[in-house]
Design a protein around this motif. Structure first.
Motif, PDB file in Angstrom:
ATOM      1  N   GLU A  38       4.549  -7.734   3.284  1.00 49.07           N
ATOM      2  CA  GLU A  38       3.308  -7.579   3.946  1.00 49.07           C
ATOM      3  C   GLU A  38       3.416  -6.475   4.916  1.00 49.07           C
ATOM      4  O   GLU A  38       4.442  -6.398   5.557  1.00 49.07           O
ATOM      5  CB  GLU A  38       3.400  -8.828   4.723  1.00 49.07           C
ATOM      6  N   VAL A  40       2.001  -4.502   7.939  1.00 42.80           N
ATOM      7  CA  VAL A  40       1.213  -4.552   9.346  1.00 42.80           C
ATOM      8  C   VAL A  40       1.149  -3.016   9.714  1.00 42.80           C
ATOM      9  O   VAL A  40       2.015  -2.093  10.386  1.00 42.80           O
ATOM     10  CB  VAL A  40       2.056  -5.392  10.490  1.00 42.80           C
ATOM     11  N   ARG A  45      -4.430  -3.992  11.140  1.00 42.32           N
ATOM     12  CA  ARG A  45      -4.790  -4.311   9.871  1.00 42.32           C
ATOM     13  C   ARG A  45      -3.498  -4.691   9.074  1.00 42.32           C
ATOM     14  O   ARG A  45      -2.387  -4.310   9.361  1.00 42.32           O
ATOM     15  CB  ARG A  45      -5.284  -2.858   8.927  1.00 42.32           C
ATOM     16  N   THR A  46      -3.803  -5.720   8.083  1.00 43.73           N
ATOM     17  CA  THR A  46      -2.562  -5.952   7.130  1.00 43.73           C
ATOM     18  C   THR A  46      -2.972  -5.956   5.670  1.00 43.73           C
ATOM     19  O   THR A  46      -3.873  -6.096   5.571  1.00 43.73           O
ATOM     20  CB  THR A  46      -1.936  -7.499   7.682  1.00 43.73           C
ATOM     21  N   THR A  47      -1.866  -5.830   4.920  1.00 43.17           N
ATOM     22  CA  THR A  47      -1.952  -5.891   3.569  1.00 43.17           C
ATOM     23  C   THR A  47      -0.614  -6.464   2.890  1.00 43.17           C
ATOM     24  O   THR A  47       0.118  -6.316   3.256  1.00 43.17           O
ATOM     25  CB  THR A  47      -2.372  -4.420   2.993  1.00 43.17           C
ATOM     26  N   ASN A  48      -1.093  -7.103   1.831  1.00 41.21           N
ATOM     27  CA  ASN A  48       0.068  -7.898   1.199  1.00 41.21           C
ATOM     28  C   ASN A  48       0.212  -6.947  -0.255  1.00 41.21           C
ATOM     29  O   ASN A  48      -0.870  -6.491  -0.773  1.00 41.21           O
ATOM     30  CB  ASN A  48      -0.230  -9.440   0.719  1.00 41.21           C
ATOM     31  N   LEU A 150       6.745  -4.130   8.635  1.00 43.15           N
ATOM     32  CA  LEU A 150       6.594  -4.768   7.515  1.00 43.15           C
ATOM     33  C   LEU A 150       7.465  -5.890   7.370  1.00 43.15           C
ATOM     34  O   LEU A 150       8.373  -5.835   8.163  1.00 43.15           O
ATOM     35  CB  LEU A 150       6.519  -3.815   6.454  1.00 43.15           C
TER      36      LEU A 150
END
Length: 158
Positions: A38, A40, A45-48, A150
């Motif tokens: 993940e 950050v 914003r976050t993304t996996n 992250l």
């Protein structure tokens, strides 16, 4: 009289057993496989992201005796990928510094190499017995979308 002797004996046994320190086994001990990540970003914003099939073969082994060993595979989608061999920093030691901090010392295996590479993740926690979450702080502000930190997620395989 028998009741008094029994009660005294029970109290002695309880008192003796409570004097012994309870030795806990550290949650990090075992073999871990990368599972996901993940990211950050600095703007919140976050993304996996998933781990590639080849990277999912990686293993991180933390021994009860404080030893560490990693098996590495390259990034990529090839499920028949080959292990990366020859990494001079494949093994070393680990120690727990605090509740959520660990120090991993990777020892150079090349002859006449005195280098020790230290990895000191910001945080390592165990949400459950089979999951390890490692927080890595990224400080590269030059990227178009700067990463704040992250999380790397691992699952226990042994």
């Amino acid at each position: 009289m028998k009741k008094i002797v029994f009660v005294l004996l029970a109290m002695i046994l309880v008192a003796c057993s409570s004097d012994d320190p309870v030795q806990q086994i550290d949650s990090i001990i075992g073999v871990w496989q990368p599972d996901s990540m993940e990211i950050v970003f600095a703007d919140g914003r976050t993304t996996n992201e998933s781990i590639s099939p080849c990277e999912s073969n990686n293993r991180f082994t933390f021994g009860i005796d404080g030893t560490f060993f990693r098996t590495s595979f390259p990034e990529g989608d090839d499920i028949n990928c080959e292990e990366l061999v020859g990494d001079p920093y494949q093994s070393g030691t680990w120690e727990r510094i605090s509740e959520t901090r660990y120090l991993i010392r990777l020892i150079c295996s090349i002859p006449n190499c005195d280098d020790i590479e230290e990895e000191y993740p910001e945080e390592i926690i165990f949400p459950d017995n089979n999951t390890m979450r490692v927080k890595i702080v990224e400080l590269d502000d030059r990227a178009p979308n700067p990463i704040d930190y992250l999380y790397l997620f691992y699952k226990r395989v042994e």
